[in-house]
Write a protein that holds these residues in place. Structure first.
Motif, PDB file in Angstrom:
ATOM      1  N   GLY A 364       3.267   4.427  -5.423  1.00 20.86           N
ATOM      2  CA  GLY A 364       1.825   4.237  -5.362  1.00 20.86           C
ATOM      3  C   GLY A 364       1.195   5.220  -4.403  1.00 20.86           C
ATOM      4  O   GLY A 364       1.846   6.165  -3.931  1.00 20.86           O
ATOM      5  N   ARG A 399      -1.025   1.474  -2.350  1.00 19.73           N
ATOM      6  CA  ARG A 399      -1.786   0.872  -3.462  1.00 19.73           C
ATOM      7  C   ARG A 399      -1.060   1.178  -4.764  1.00 19.73           C
ATOM      8  O   ARG A 399      -0.877   2.332  -5.138  1.00 19.73           O
ATOM      9  CB  ARG A 399      -3.211   1.401  -3.489  1.00 19.73           C
ATOM     10  N   LEU A 400      -0.644   0.097  -5.458  1.00 20.35           N
ATOM     11  CA  LEU A 400       0.077   0.240  -6.718  1.00 20.35           C
ATOM     12  C   LEU A 400      -0.862   0.224  -7.914  1.00 20.35           C
ATOM     13  O   LEU A 400      -0.530   0.737  -8.982  1.00 20.35           O
ATOM     14  CB  LEU A 400       1.097  -0.893  -6.857  1.00 20.35           C
ATOM     15  N   ALA A 401      -2.007  -0.406  -7.752  1.00 23.39           N
ATOM     16  CA  ALA A 401      -3.047  -0.491  -8.783  1.00 23.39           C
ATOM     17  C   ALA A 401      -4.345  -0.769  -8.042  1.00 23.39           C
ATOM     18  O   ALA A 401      -4.328  -1.053  -6.835  1.00 23.39           O
ATOM     19  CB  ALA A 401      -2.716  -1.599  -9.789  1.00 23.39           C
ATOM     20  N   PRO A 402      -5.502  -0.688  -8.719  1.00 21.65           N
ATOM     21  CA  PRO A 402      -6.771  -0.885  -7.996  1.00 21.65           C
ATOM     22  C   PRO A 402      -6.807  -2.141  -7.129  1.00 21.65           C
ATOM     23  O   PRO A 402      -7.385  -2.114  -6.041  1.00 21.65           O
ATOM     24  CB  PRO A 402      -7.795  -0.947  -9.139  1.00 21.65           C
ATOM     25  N   GLU A 403      -6.215  -3.245  -7.568  1.00 24.01           N
ATOM     26  CA  GLU A 403      -6.224  -4.465  -6.764  1.00 24.01           C
ATOM     27  C   GLU A 403      -4.817  -5.027  -6.594  1.00 24.01           C
ATOM     28  O   GLU A 403      -4.600  -6.242  -6.635  1.00 24.01           O
ATOM     29  CB  GLU A 403      -7.154  -5.505  -7.404  1.00 24.01           C
ATOM     30  N   VAL A 404      -3.856  -4.139  -6.393  1.00 26.82           N
ATOM     31  CA  VAL A 404      -2.473  -4.523  -6.107  1.00 26.82           C
ATOM     32  C   VAL A 404      -1.972  -3.613  -4.986  1.00 26.82           C
ATOM     33  O   VAL A 404      -1.811  -2.405  -5.196  1.00 26.82           O
ATOM     34  CB  VAL A 404      -1.557  -4.400  -7.337  1.00 26.82           C
ATOM     35  N   GLY A 493      -3.239  -8.777 -12.988  1.00 24.25           N
ATOM     36  CA  GLY A 493      -3.144  -7.369 -12.642  1.00 24.25           C
ATOM     37  C   GLY A 493      -1.725  -6.941 -12.334  1.00 24.25           C
ATOM     38  O   GLY A 493      -1.299  -5.840 -12.711  1.00 24.25           O
ATOM     39  N   LEU A 497       1.569  -4.273 -14.462  1.00 28.24           N
ATOM     40  CA  LEU A 497       2.521  -3.318 -13.903  1.00 28.24           C
ATOM     41  C   LEU A 497       3.962  -3.741 -14.144  1.00 28.24           C
ATOM     42  O   LEU A 497       4.825  -2.914 -14.431  1.00 28.24           O
ATOM     43  CB  LEU A 497       2.306  -3.193 -12.388  1.00 28.24           C
TER      44      LEU A 497
END
Length: 519
Positions: A364, A399-404, A493, A497
């Motif tokens: 990320g 940050r792995l995704a916008p909200e992860v 979310g 992934l």
């Protein structure tokens, strides 16, 4: 005998209040307000009801003042609504002509929906008692006293009472005895063997007083089963702490002990007759007598800055005592689960743990420290790690995704804890909380109790804190309360992934306790 009477159940008692009357029975109560005259009206009503009144005469007398008639109508209505009246034949309970003795009649009137039918079932029953010594002799006496015919006692280990399709098993040795829930012969014997192994009360002839208590309880449970009466384990005293935990009930086992002589019902997670999943894991799994894991308690562990609780050699962490106890219980229960199973207190918690584990190693983007360092909660727990416990630790936030967002705390190259949450602040707060908890345990001399990275997360169920809804409070007051409300949306979310995670069968014991696992 002819005719039918309505009687006040013998267990009903009443007391005057400052403005009326309070009436209580075995399982319910009510209070009527309306003036001190209500007590006089109650006394006039209760006196004839103690002996019995024909149903058609249980009305306000003609010519009664409207206020008196209304009061009688309310009292009678409440007695019916709370099941405090019972229907019996005229002449019931005299002890002759096949009638029960007065004490048995009074007991049946107190607890049975239809006392006459219950007495008929008991009169037609024939019991077999298997056991030896004072335990079997006391069981036989108790059964005979209730009007049940008892065959000759047959020798055998422990205690087994069989009446038709109903059986109860128990045991007594050393300073502890027990009685399992009624059921089929094979089921109660299997449960009795499991309970005896769990209690490990020793061997030898039991003390007579303990044997009499256990044998009488066994007779009581089987008699209730035969007569269609509520099992004694379902009795509830009118106190908040006597109300059983919510959720489907577990098998109830009476455990009796000496010094002082006492007996209480405890939940038993039966392998041969498991109940539907549900209940309260802390009270069931960690039951002090029959729980498969040690009761999680704070004990002598330090409680600042992290709340700690130990279940055997396992320590749990949390921001409250309840959350620490639940964490310890789940860690201890994991030792009973299949390898690789991630156990949660419920489905949302277990899936959340598994999804977080699935994305733990994904690449990320590095998150700058300013994104979380201004958050009071994240800063509080990070300061506990690097200032209070003076660990040369570092935290990596990705940050792995916008909200992860993932946070990993390391010290000297060793990973202490990690967390995956929707925001960098929450991820750092959970990871730092876990790292601080590890340091706190080690300072207390518990090296090895928390070996391996510790995972805490917002999927865990959290009790509503005091004043959570007060207008002046914010997340700093009661974190992590509130994260659970958005957990399922967060999991969507993470699932994008990680993909789907698979449920794991925990077996009848852990499943019946309400636990769930994924991998």
């Amino acid at each position: 005998m002819s005719g039918v009477l309505l009687r006040l159940r013998p267990v009903v008692h009443a007391t005057p209040t400052g403005n009326g009357v309070h009436v209580r029975g075995w399982r319910s109560s009510f209070t009527l307000d309306g003036g001190r005259g209500l007590w006089t009206i109650w006394e006039r009503l209760a006196a004839p009801l103690a002996d019995g009144v024909p149903p058609e005469r249980l009305v306000a007398p003609e010519g009664a003042a409207p206020v008196v008639a209304r009061a009688l109508e309310l009292l009678i209505g409440q007695l019916r609504e709370h099941d405090l009246l019972v229907e019996v034949p005229a002449g019931w309970g005299g002890g002759g002509d096949g009638q029960p003795p007065p004490d048995i009649a009074g007991w049946l009137e107190s607890v049975a929906a239809r006392p006459v039918e219950a007495w008929g079932l008991l009169r037609a029953a024939r019991a077999e008692v298997v056991g030896e010594g004072v335990l079997a002799a006391a069981a036989r006496r108790a059964l005979v006293a209730t009007g049940v015919e008892v065959a000759a006692v047959r020798p055998g280990p422990g205690l087994l009472v069989v009446v038709g399709a109903h059986a109860v098993a128990g045991g007594c040795a050393g300073d502890v005895g027990f009685v399992v829930a009624p059921g089929a012969v094979g089921e109660v014997l299997a449960d009795a063997a499991g309970v005896a192994e769990r209690l490990s009360g020793g061997a030898g002839e039991p003390p007579e007083v303990l044997a009499a208590l256990v044998a009488s309880a066994a007779a009581h449970r089987v008699v209730c089963a035969v007569g269609g009466l509520p099992d004694p384990s379902t009795e509830v005293v009118d106190m908040w702490h006597d109300v059983p935990p919510g959720g489907p009930p577990q098998q109830a086992v009476l455990v009796a002990r000496l010094d002082p002589l006492r007996a209480e019902y405890h939940p038993w997670l039966s392998v041969v007759r498991p109940r539907e999943a549900g209940g309260v894991p802390l009270e069931v799994l960690g039951d002090e007598e029959l729980g498969p894991v040690a009761t999680p308690l704070p004990g002598a562990l330090p409680q600042l800055p992290v709340k700690l609780a130990a279940s055997g050699e396992v320590v749990g962490f949390g921001v409250t005592e309840h959350s620490a106890r639940l964490d310890a219980l789940l860690r201890a229960a994991s030792r009973l689960a299949p390898e690789g199973a991630l156990i949660g207190a419920d489905r949302v918690h277990a899936r959340g743990l598994a999804l977080r584990a699935a994305v733990r190693g994904l690449p990320g983007e590095v998150v700058a420290g300013r994104e979380w360092s201004g958050d009071p909660t994240a800063r509080r727990w990070w300061k506990a790690v690097v200032l209070r416990f003076a660990l040369p630790a570092e935290v990596e936030v990705t940050r792995l995704a916008p909200e992860v967002v993932r946070a990993v705390v390391r010290c000297g190259g060793v990973e202490l804890s990690w967390a995956v949450e929707a925001s960098a602040a929450d991820a750092v707060a959970f990871a730092a909380l876990a790292a601080a908890g590890r340091a706190q345990v080690e300072r207390a001399g518990g090296v090895g109790w928390a070996s391996g990275p510790v995972v805490l997360c917002g999927a865990a169920p959290v009790a509503t804190p005091d004043a959570a809804a007060a207008p002046w409070t914010n997340r700093d007051w009661h974190w992590p309360y509130g994260l659970r409300d958005v957990e399922e949306a967060f999991q969507e979310g993470v699932r994008a992934l990680a993909g789907e995670v698979e449920p794991v069968d925990l077996g009848p014991v852990l499943t019946a306790a309400g636990l769930v696992a994924f991998r």
